[in-house]
Structure formats: C-alpha cells, structure tokens
Design a protein around this motif. Structure first.
Motif, mmCIF file in Angstrom:
data_model
loop_
_atom_site.group_PDB
_atom_site.id
_atom_site.type_symbol
_atom_site.label_atom_id
_atom_site.label_comp_id
_atom_site.label_asym_id
_atom_site.label_seq_id
_atom_site.Cartn_x
_atom_site.Cartn_y
_atom_site.Cartn_z
ATOM 1 N N ALA A 1 13.427 42.174 1.586
ATOM 2 C CA ALA A 1 12.214 42.666 0.949
ATOM 3 C C ALA A 1 11.149 42.883 2.010
ATOM 4 O O ALA A 1 11.007 42.074 2.937
ATOM 5 C CB ALA A 1 11.701 41.688 -0.109
ATOM 6 N N ALA A 2 10.420 43.966 1.892
ATOM 7 C CA ALA A 2 9.292 44.245 2.783
ATOM 8 C C ALA A 2 8.013 43.725 2.140
ATOM 9 O O ALA A 2 7.816 43.855 0.932
ATOM 10 C CB ALA A 2 9.177 45.736 3.049
ATOM 11 N N GLY A 3 7.176 43.133 2.949
ATOM 12 C CA GLY A 3 5.885 42.658 2.475
ATOM 13 C C GLY A 3 4.762 43.477 3.070
ATOM 14 O O GLY A 3 5.003 44.466 3.777
ATOM 15 N N PRO A 4 3.528 43.093 2.810
ATOM 16 C CA PRO A 4 2.390 43.800 3.412
ATOM 17 C C PRO A 4 2.353 43.592 4.921
ATOM 18 O O PRO A 4 2.950 42.642 5.442
ATOM 19 C CB PRO A 4 1.178 43.161 2.726
ATOM 20 C CG PRO A 4 1.646 41.807 2.318
ATOM 21 C CD PRO A 4 3.099 41.965 1.955
ATOM 22 N N THR A 5 1.688 44.472 5.623
ATOM 23 C CA THR A 5 1.560 44.321 7.069
ATOM 24 C C THR A 5 0.709 43.098 7.398
ATOM 25 O O THR A 5 -0.099 42.643 6.599
ATOM 26 C CB THR A 5 0.938 45.565 7.711
ATOM 27 O OG1 THR A 5 -0.348 45.803 7.120
ATOM 28 C CG2 THR A 5 1.820 46.790 7.515
ATOM 29 N N ALA A 6 0.922 42.583 8.601
ATOM 30 C CA ALA A 6 0.163 41.430 9.081
ATOM 31 C C ALA A 6 -0.478 41.782 10.412
ATOM 32 O O ALA A 6 0.140 42.441 11.253
ATOM 33 C CB ALA A 6 1.083 40.217 9.231
ATOM 34 N N ASP A 7 -1.709 41.371 10.606
ATOM 35 C CA ASP A 7 -2.425 41.616 11.860
ATOM 36 C C ASP A 7 -2.310 40.391 12.758
ATOM 37 O O ASP A 7 -2.712 39.281 12.382
ATOM 38 C CB ASP A 7 -3.899 41.916 11.592
ATOM 39 C CG ASP A 7 -4.098 43.242 10.873
ATOM 40 O OD1 ASP A 7 -3.304 44.161 11.117
ATOM 41 O OD2 ASP A 7 -5.034 43.348 10.063
ATOM 42 N N VAL A 8 -1.748 40.592 13.951
ATOM 43 C CA VAL A 8 -1.538 39.504 14.900
ATOM 44 C C VAL A 8 -1.995 39.976 16.273
ATOM 45 O O VAL A 8 -1.479 40.969 16.793
ATOM 46 C CB VAL A 8 -0.059 39.070 14.950
ATOM 47 C CG1 VAL A 8 0.116 37.935 15.955
ATOM 48 C CG2 VAL A 8 0.430 38.655 13.577
ATOM 49 N N SER B 1 12.089 33.671 6.649
ATOM 50 C CA SER B 1 10.831 34.312 7.023
ATOM 51 C C SER B 1 10.112 34.910 5.812
ATOM 52 O O SER B 1 9.890 36.125 5.735
ATOM 53 C CB SER B 1 11.084 35.411 8.069
ATOM 54 O OG SER B 1 9.866 35.894 8.585
ATOM 55 N N PRO B 2 9.711 34.085 4.844
ATOM 56 C CA PRO B 2 9.108 34.614 3.613
ATOM 57 C C PRO B 2 7.844 35.434 3.873
ATOM 58 O O PRO B 2 7.020 35.086 4.712
ATOM 59 C CB PRO B 2 8.790 33.352 2.800
ATOM 60 C CG PRO B 2 8.816 32.225 3.785
ATOM 61 C CD PRO B 2 9.791 32.612 4.840
ATOM 62 N N VAL B 3 7.741 36.535 3.123
ATOM 63 C CA VAL B 3 6.559 37.390 3.178
ATOM 64 C C VAL B 3 5.604 36.969 2.067
ATOM 65 O O VAL B 3 5.862 36.015 1.333
ATOM 66 C CB VAL B 3 6.940 38.883 3.043
ATOM 67 C CG1 VAL B 3 7.896 39.280 4.152
ATOM 68 C CG2 VAL B 3 7.561 39.163 1.679
ATOM 69 N N ALA B 4 4.483 37.679 1.923
ATOM 70 C CA ALA B 4 3.507 37.366 0.879
ATOM 71 C C ALA B 4 4.196 37.366 -0.489
ATOM 72 O O ALA B 4 4.985 38.262 -0.804
ATOM 73 C CB ALA B 4 2.364 38.370 0.904
ATOM 74 N N GLU C 1 3.832 38.620 -7.664
ATOM 75 C CA GLU C 1 4.466 38.276 -8.932
ATOM 76 C C GLU C 1 5.814 38.994 -9.093
ATOM 77 O O GLU C 1 6.793 38.420 -9.577
ATOM 78 C CB GLU C 1 3.545 38.611 -10.096
ATOM 79 C CG GLU C 1 2.350 37.683 -10.220
ATOM 80 C CD GLU C 1 2.759 36.227 -10.398
ATOM 81 O OE1 GLU C 1 3.708 35.966 -11.162
ATOM 82 O OE2 GLU C 1 2.143 35.356 -9.758
ATOM 83 N N ASP C 2 5.865 40.264 -8.680
ATOM 84 C CA ASP C 2 7.119 41.013 -8.777
ATOM 85 C C ASP C 2 8.199 40.407 -7.889
ATOM 86 O O ASP C 2 9.362 40.283 -8.295
ATOM 87 C CB ASP C 2 6.893 42.483 -8.409
ATOM 88 C CG ASP C 2 6.124 43.246 -9.478
ATOM 89 O OD1 ASP C 2 6.031 42.747 -10.617
ATOM 90 O OD2 ASP C 2 5.614 44.344 -9.165
ATOM 91 N N LEU C 3 7.810 40.057 -6.659
ATOM 92 C CA LEU C 3 8.781 39.464 -5.746
ATOM 93 C C LEU C 3 9.253 38.112 -6.277
ATOM 94 O O LEU C 3 10.446 37.797 -6.237
ATOM 95 C CB LEU C 3 8.174 39.302 -4.354
ATOM 96 C CG LEU C 3 9.062 38.659 -3.291
ATOM 97 C CD1 LEU C 3 10.357 39.436 -3.100
ATOM 98 C CD2 LEU C 3 8.307 38.528 -1.963
ATOM 99 N N ARG C 4 8.333 37.342 -6.797
ATOM 100 C CA ARG C 4 8.703 36.026 -7.339
ATOM 101 C C ARG C 4 9.714 36.171 -8.473
ATOM 102 O O ARG C 4 10.710 35.445 -8.526
ATOM 103 C CB ARG C 4 7.457 35.292 -7.815
ATOM 104 C CG ARG C 4 7.746 33.913 -8.370
ATOM 105 C CD ARG C 4 6.479 33.116 -8.602
ATOM 106 N NE ARG C 4 6.781 31.759 -9.050
ATOM 107 C CZ ARG C 4 5.889 30.789 -9.138
ATOM 108 N NH1 ARG C 4 4.618 31.016 -8.803
ATOM 109 N NH2 ARG C 4 6.244 29.585 -9.540
ATOM 110 N N PHE D 1 2.910 32.859 5.560
ATOM 111 C CA PHE D 1 3.030 32.801 4.100
ATOM 112 C C PHE D 1 3.754 31.552 3.603
ATOM 113 O O PHE D 1 4.039 31.435 2.414
ATOM 114 C CB PHE D 1 3.742 34.060 3.601
ATOM 115 C CG PHE D 1 3.086 35.332 4.080
ATOM 116 C CD1 PHE D 1 1.850 35.712 3.605
ATOM 117 C CD2 PHE D 1 3.702 36.126 5.045
ATOM 118 C CE1 PHE D 1 1.227 36.865 4.060
ATOM 119 C CE2 PHE D 1 3.083 37.289 5.503
ATOM 120 C CZ PHE D 1 1.845 37.653 5.009
ATOM 121 N N LEU D 2 4.042 30.619 4.495
ATOM 122 C CA LEU D 2 4.744 29.411 4.087
ATOM 123 C C LEU D 2 3.984 28.589 3.044
ATOM 124 O O LEU D 2 4.594 28.115 2.069
ATOM 125 C CB LEU D 2 5.048 28.543 5.310
ATOM 126 C CG LEU D 2 6.006 29.123 6.350
ATOM 127 C CD1 LEU D 2 6.110 28.171 7.535
ATOM 128 C CD2 LEU D 2 7.385 29.354 5.748
#
Length: 227
Positions: free
Chosen positions: A12-19, A42-45, A48-51, A73-74
């Motif tokens: 699954a793809a999540g939102p982008t992260a700024d690092v 490596s869980p992403v954000a 509700e849909d992903l959950r 996102f841990l």
C-alpha cells in the motif's frame, strides 16, 4: 489501498513524507502468516480505508520498523492495535525513546515468523543498520532505504542535483551514494550481502523504488556490485 503483490503479500502507498528537506513516497507491505496473523512492514499513515482493508486480511500481530529512519507512523498503529508486538531495527529504540518497543530485530528471525520469513541485518553502516527480510513462500526480498530509484521530475531545483549526485535518480535502481560512503565496516556489510544473496529471491520490494517482479537475486547482486 492495499494491492496484491505476491502470494500472501500486499502493498500500500501512503502519503509523502518530508525528511531533511526532501519529499519521499511511502510504501508498506503486509504479509499474512499461517493462522492469519499479519506482519506489517514499515507501516504508512493509517487511514480508515487502509485500516479496514488490513483488518479484512487477518489479525495485526507484528509491527516492523525495518531501519532507524522508518518510524513516523508507528505510534498511530500501536494505538490502533495495542495487542500487536512492535519490533525495532538496531538503533531505533535510542532514537525514539517515546515508543515502547517490544523487541529489537536481529540476524535471526523471531520465533513467531521464523518458519515463513528470514532476515539479515545489513550491518556496518553509520546512517542506519537496515534489516532485510525474505518471504520464503513468494521468494520476495524486502529492502527499505538501501536501494532507491526516483522517477525523472520527482525532485526539482537543487534537490534534483543532490538526488542525481546521490544516485537516487540514476537511470536504474542503485544504492544511494551516501549509504555507500557511510559503509564503514565493509566486512560486516559483505557478510550480510552474502546471506541475502543465498536466498532464492525472485521478487524484490523496496520502499522507494518500483518493485522487481523477476530475477531478484541478479538484481540485488548488480545493485551491490560496488561492495
């Protein structure tokens, strides 16, 4: 949303992260173990849909932070699934003292998944010691940041120049130059690589590169030819 990738693996793809001023895509993987327990890499954000999609697969049992850089996102996953055991890559527990980890990942897989997933710590790197996994049933190796490939145009301006020099936007997937330079113990890194190359890998998943669907062992050998 979750997408099937291989036998008993979904991504699954999540939102982008700024690092550090750079924007990165995020990707997670879900492996369903025997008995229906889920290994969340490596869980992403957590939307509700992903959950809902994850819970339709089975019981969230293990939350995996595969290196000391992938931890954003841990806390939300642990809050949603307090019964899940949280595993940290080497060095992460010191970085995130606000998170109560259950165990640290090592070269030997935990007993809970040892029959189905192998792992190796890619040691000897000053930036992070990444834990690489191998799902036996699907012959899938899973890397996090050690192999990257960003499409043309992902970075702009000075960031595009840095990404090019770092090999993040090379013509094909590569180990970024910063990880190569930071490999201070090459003997340890080579030992880890030999273990990984011994796996009968067909497919390769990475957090920041398109998946490899075939020829995985040759792909890994080429990518780490510098080592």
């Amino acid at each position: 949303m979750l997408q099937p990738f291989a036998d008993e693996i979904w991504i699954a793809a999540g939102p982008t992260a700024d690092v550090a001023g750079f924007t990165y895509p995020t990707r997670m993987a879900v492996i369903r173990l025997s008995g229906g327990r889920l290994f969340i890499w490596s869980p992403v954000a957590l939307s509700e849909d992903l959950r809902a999609a994850v819970e339709a697969l089975g019981e969230v049992a293990f939350l995996i932070a595969p290196n000391s850089l992938h931890h954003l996102f841990l806390p939300e996953w642990k809050a949603a699934y307090p019964q899940a055991r949280l595993f940290a890559a080497p060095g992460l527990a010191d970085r995130r003292r606000d998170i109560a980890f259950d165990a640290e990942l090592g070269d030997k897989p935990a007993a809970e998944w040892a029959a189905e997933i192998d792992q190796a710590v890619f040691a000897g790197n000053r930036i992070t010691e990444e834990v690489v996994f191998f799902h036996r049933a699907s012959r899938t190796a899973i890397f996090t940041d050690l192999i990257q490939h960003f499409p043309p145009g992902w970075f702009t301006g000075w960031r595009a120049l840095v990404a090019k020099l770092d090999l993040m936007s090379a013509p094909r997937p590569e180990v970024p130059r910063k990880f190569r330079v930071a490999t201070s113990d090459r003997r340890a890194a080579r030992a880890a690589l030999q273990r990984i190359l011994a796996w009968p890998t067909d497919r390769v998943l990475m957090a920041h590169a398109p998946p490899v669907e075939a020829g995985g062992r040759a792909f890994i050998a080429r990518t780490f030819r510098w080592l």
